[in-house]
Write a protein that holds these residues in place. Structure first.
Motif, PDB file in Angstrom:
ATOM      1  N   LEU A 119      44.572  21.512  50.034  1.00 13.22           N
ATOM      2  CA  LEU A 119      43.974  22.493  49.121  1.00 13.22           C
ATOM      3  C   LEU A 119      45.066  23.261  48.379  1.00 13.22           C
ATOM      4  O   LEU A 119      46.005  23.764  48.983  1.00 13.22           O
ATOM      5  N   GLU A 120      44.917  23.324  47.061  1.00 16.17           N
ATOM      6  CA  GLU A 120      45.908  24.004  46.217  1.00 16.17           C
ATOM      7  C   GLU A 120      45.345  25.230  45.516  1.00 16.17           C
ATOM      8  O   GLU A 120      46.092  26.123  45.137  1.00 16.17           O
ATOM      9  N   SER A 121      44.023  25.257  45.324  1.00 16.18           N
ATOM     10  CA  SER A 121      43.429  26.325  44.530  1.00 16.18           C
ATOM     11  C   SER A 121      42.101  26.763  45.138  1.00 16.18           C
ATOM     12  O   SER A 121      41.311  25.930  45.584  1.00 16.18           O
ATOM     13  N   LEU A 122      41.869  28.073  45.133  1.00 17.81           N
ATOM     14  CA  LEU A 122      40.633  28.638  45.678  1.00 17.81           C
ATOM     15  C   LEU A 122      40.150  29.751  44.773  1.00 17.81           C
ATOM     16  O   LEU A 122      40.948  30.599  44.347  1.00 17.81           O
ATOM     17  N   THR A 123      38.860  29.744  44.498  1.00 17.95           N
ATOM     18  CA  THR A 123      38.227  30.874  43.828  1.00 17.95           C
ATOM     19  C   THR A 123      37.378  31.583  44.865  1.00 17.95           C
ATOM     20  O   THR A 123      36.470  30.988  45.446  1.00 17.95           O
ATOM     21  N   VAL A 124      37.702  32.831  45.126  1.00 22.09           N
ATOM     22  CA  VAL A 124      37.007  33.635  46.131  1.00 22.09           C
ATOM     23  C   VAL A 124      36.101  34.623  45.423  1.00 22.09           C
ATOM     24  O   VAL A 124      36.528  35.312  44.502  1.00 22.09           O
ATOM     25  N   THR A 125      34.869  34.697  45.887  1.00 21.09           N
ATOM     26  CA  THR A 125      33.881  35.546  45.235  1.00 21.09           C
ATOM     27  C   THR A 125      33.369  36.656  46.137  1.00 21.09           C
ATOM     28  O   THR A 125      32.517  37.432  45.724  1.00 21.09           O
ATOM     29  N   ASN A 126      33.883  36.745  47.363  1.00 18.09           N
ATOM     30  CA  ASN A 126      33.374  37.712  48.322  1.00 18.09           C
ATOM     31  C   ASN A 126      34.543  38.403  49.022  1.00 18.09           C
ATOM     32  O   ASN A 126      35.311  37.760  49.730  1.00 18.09           O
ATOM     33  N   THR A 127      34.653  39.705  48.846  1.00 18.09           N
ATOM     34  CA  THR A 127      35.763  40.476  49.409  1.00 18.09           C
ATOM     35  C   THR A 127      35.790  40.431  50.931  1.00 18.09           C
ATOM     36  O   THR A 127      36.856  40.448  51.539  1.00 18.09           O
ATOM     37  N   CYS A 151      36.206  38.802  43.127  1.00 17.12           N
ATOM     38  CA  CYS A 151      35.774  39.861  44.031  1.00 17.12           C
ATOM     39  C   CYS A 151      36.827  40.968  43.943  1.00 17.12           C
ATOM     40  O   CYS A 151      37.898  40.768  43.381  1.00 17.12           O
ATOM     41  N   HIS A 152      36.523  42.107  44.477  1.00 18.36           N
ATOM     42  CA  HIS A 152      37.422  43.257  44.347  1.00 18.36           C
ATOM     43  C   HIS A 152      38.764  43.018  45.032  1.00 18.36           C
ATOM     44  O   HIS A 152      38.823  42.496  46.135  1.00 18.36           O
ATOM     45  N   LEU A 153      39.811  43.395  44.345  1.00 15.97           N
ATOM     46  CA  LEU A 153      41.153  43.320  44.920  1.00 15.97           C
ATOM     47  C   LEU A 153      41.405  44.631  45.653  1.00 15.97           C
ATOM     48  O   LEU A 153      41.653  45.662  45.044  1.00 15.97           O
ATOM     49  N   THR A 154      41.295  44.569  46.967  1.00 16.85           N
ATOM     50  CA  THR A 154      41.490  45.747  47.805  1.00 16.85           C
ATOM     51  C   THR A 154      42.891  45.721  48.409  1.00 16.85           C
ATOM     52  O   THR A 154      43.574  44.696  48.366  1.00 16.85           O
ATOM     53  N   ARG A 155      43.293  46.829  48.988  1.00 13.83           N
ATOM     54  CA  ARG A 155      44.606  46.903  49.635  1.00 13.83           C
ATOM     55  C   ARG A 155      44.661  45.925  50.820  1.00 13.83           C
ATOM     56  O   ARG A 155      45.669  45.256  51.029  1.00 13.83           O
ATOM     57  N   SER A 172      44.727  35.003  39.600  1.00 14.12           N
ATOM     58  CA  SER A 172      43.823  35.369  38.513  1.00 14.12           C
ATOM     59  C   SER A 172      42.810  36.371  39.056  1.00 14.12           C
ATOM     60  O   SER A 172      42.183  36.132  40.079  1.00 14.12           O
ATOM     61  N   VAL A 173      42.694  37.490  38.379  1.00 11.95           N
ATOM     62  CA  VAL A 173      41.744  38.528  38.762  1.00 11.95           C
ATOM     63  C   VAL A 173      40.853  38.762  37.558  1.00 11.95           C
ATOM     64  O   VAL A 173      41.311  39.242  36.524  1.00 11.95           O
ATOM     65  N   GLN A 174      39.577  38.366  37.701  1.00 15.93           N
ATOM     66  CA  GLN A 174      38.685  38.441  36.544  1.00 15.93           C
ATOM     67  C   GLN A 174      37.428  39.240  36.840  1.00 15.93           C
ATOM     68  O   GLN A 174      36.799  39.059  37.890  1.00 15.93           O
ATOM     69  N   SER A 175      37.060  40.121  35.927  1.00 16.06           N
ATOM     70  CA  SER A 175      35.797  40.846  35.954  1.00 16.06           C
ATOM     71  C   SER A 175      35.546  41.562  37.273  1.00 16.06           C
ATOM     72  O   SER A 175      34.437  41.540  37.800  1.00 16.06           O
ATOM     73  N   VAL A 176      36.590  42.184  37.827  1.00 15.95           N
ATOM     74  CA  VAL A 176      36.444  42.869  39.102  1.00 15.95           C
ATOM     75  C   VAL A 176      37.178  44.201  39.080  1.00 15.95           C
ATOM     76  O   VAL A 176      38.018  44.440  38.218  1.00 15.95           O
ATOM     77  N   ARG A 177      36.854  45.020  40.039  1.00 19.41           N
ATOM     78  CA  ARG A 177      37.586  46.260  40.206  1.00 19.41           C
ATOM     79  C   ARG A 177      38.891  45.953  40.936  1.00 19.41           C
ATOM     80  O   ARG A 177      38.917  45.173  41.866  1.00 19.41           O
ATOM     81  N   VAL A 178      39.953  46.578  40.469  1.00 13.87           N
ATOM     82  CA  VAL A 178      41.260  46.362  41.081  1.00 13.87           C
ATOM     83  C   VAL A 178      41.790  47.713  41.553  1.00 13.87           C
ATOM     84  O   VAL A 178      41.898  48.652  40.777  1.00 13.87           O
ATOM     85  N   ASN A 179      42.115  47.775  42.831  1.00 14.43           N
ATOM     86  CA  ASN A 179      42.730  48.956  43.400  1.00 14.43           C
ATOM     87  C   ASN A 179      44.184  48.983  42.924  1.00 14.43           C
ATOM     88  O   ASN A 179      44.915  48.011  43.115  1.00 14.43           O
ATOM     89  N   LYS A 180      44.583  50.087  42.304  1.00 12.38           N
ATOM     90  CA  LYS A 180      45.928  50.178  41.725  1.00 12.38           C
ATOM     91  C   LYS A 180      47.012  49.943  42.770  1.00 12.38           C
ATOM     92  O   LYS A 180      47.959  49.189  42.536  1.00 12.38           O
ATOM     93  N   SER A 181      46.892  50.559  43.942  1.00 16.56           N
ATOM     94  CA  SER A 181      47.929  50.377  44.962  1.00 16.56           C
ATOM     95  C   SER A 181      47.940  48.929  45.462  1.00 16.56           C
ATOM     96  O   SER A 181      49.008  48.399  45.803  1.00 16.56           O
TER      97      SER A 181
END
Length: 191
Positions: A119-127, A151-155, A172-181
Motif C-alpha cells: 500500500l502506497e496511498s490512503l485516503t482517510v475520511t474518519n478522524t 477528516c479533521h487534522l488534529t494534534r 493532502s488536506v481537503q475540505s476539513v478543519r485543520v488545527n494550527k498546532s
C-alpha cells in the motif's frame, strides 16, 4: 476489453472457459475498483450480501491484481468484509476509505493492512480510525508515501503521523478543519 467490472462479473458466470478468459491478467492490470458507482441511488449505502459477494468474486477473478479500491464515502463497512477484501487484493496500492467504519477494529485494521504490504496511498475520511490506520501502515507498509485527509487534522493525528509514517512524501488536506498546532507539528516533524 470494453467490459467494465460489473460486466466481467456477469460474463464470468457463463461457463468455465469464459471465467478463464475473465481471469486473464491483461484485464486486471491497474484496475480500479470504484464502489461509488455500485451503491449510487440508495438511501443507506450499505454493501448488501449480494454486493459483497460480487466484489469478492471480482477480486477473486483479478487474481490479486486490483491496485486501487475506492469505497463510497457514506458506505458502512464492517471488519469481516474489510478483511475479506484485503485478503483478495494483496497488491493494492491505493485505498479510499468510507466515512462510516464503526465496526472496523484495531485488530481488523492490522489484519487487513498485513495483507496490503505494498500500500502506497490512503485516503482517510474518519478522524477516529485514522491513528489506528497510520500505526498499522507504519508496521506493515514500507512503501507508503501518500496520505489524503478528508477528516479533521488534529494534534493526535499529527503526532501519530510523524511517529508512524515519517517517510510520507505527499500530504493532502481537503475540505476539513485543520488545527494550527497540528499543522505546524507536521511541517516541523516530517521532511
Amino acid at each position: 476489453m470494453t467490459l467494465d467490472l460489473m460486466d466481467l462479473a456477469v460474463v464470468s458466470m457463463v461457463c468455465s472457459s469464459w471465467r478463464d478468459a475473465c481471469q486473464d491478467p491483461c484485464l486486471w492490470g491497474g484496475n480500479i475498483f470504484d464502489l461509488t458507482k455500485w451503491t449510487r441511488n440508495r438511501r443507506i449505502p450499505t454493501l448488501s450480501s449480494k454486493t459483497v459477494g460480487l466484489l469478492l468474486s471480482l477480486l477473486n477473478l483479478s487474481n490479486g491484481q486490483a491496485h486501487c479500491l475506492i469505497f463510497q464515502f457514506q458506505l458502512y463497512l464492517d471488519n469481516h468484509t474489510f478483511y475479506n477484501v484485503a485478503k483478495r487484493s494483496p497488491n493494492l496500492k491505493r485505498l479510499v476509505l468510507p466515512g462510516w467504519v464503526p465496526d472496523i477494529t484495531k485488530n481488523g485494521i492490522n489484519l487487513a493492512l498485513e495483507q496490503w504490504k505494498g500500500l502506497e496511498s490512503l485516503t482517510v475520511t474518519n478522524t477516529l480510525v485514522a491513528p489506528h490506520f497510520l500505526k498499522a501502515i507504519g508496521k506493515y507498509c514500507p512503501n507508503f508515501s501518500e496520505l489524503k485527509l478528508t477528516c479533521h487534522l488534529t494534534r493526535n493525528l499529527a503526532t501519530t503521523m510523524a511517529k508512524h509514517v515519517p517517510k510520507l512524501k505527499v500530504l493532502s488536506v481537503q475540505s476539513v478543519r485543520v488545527n494550527k498546532s497540528a499543522l505546524v507539528y507536521v511541517l516541523k516533524k516530517l521532511k
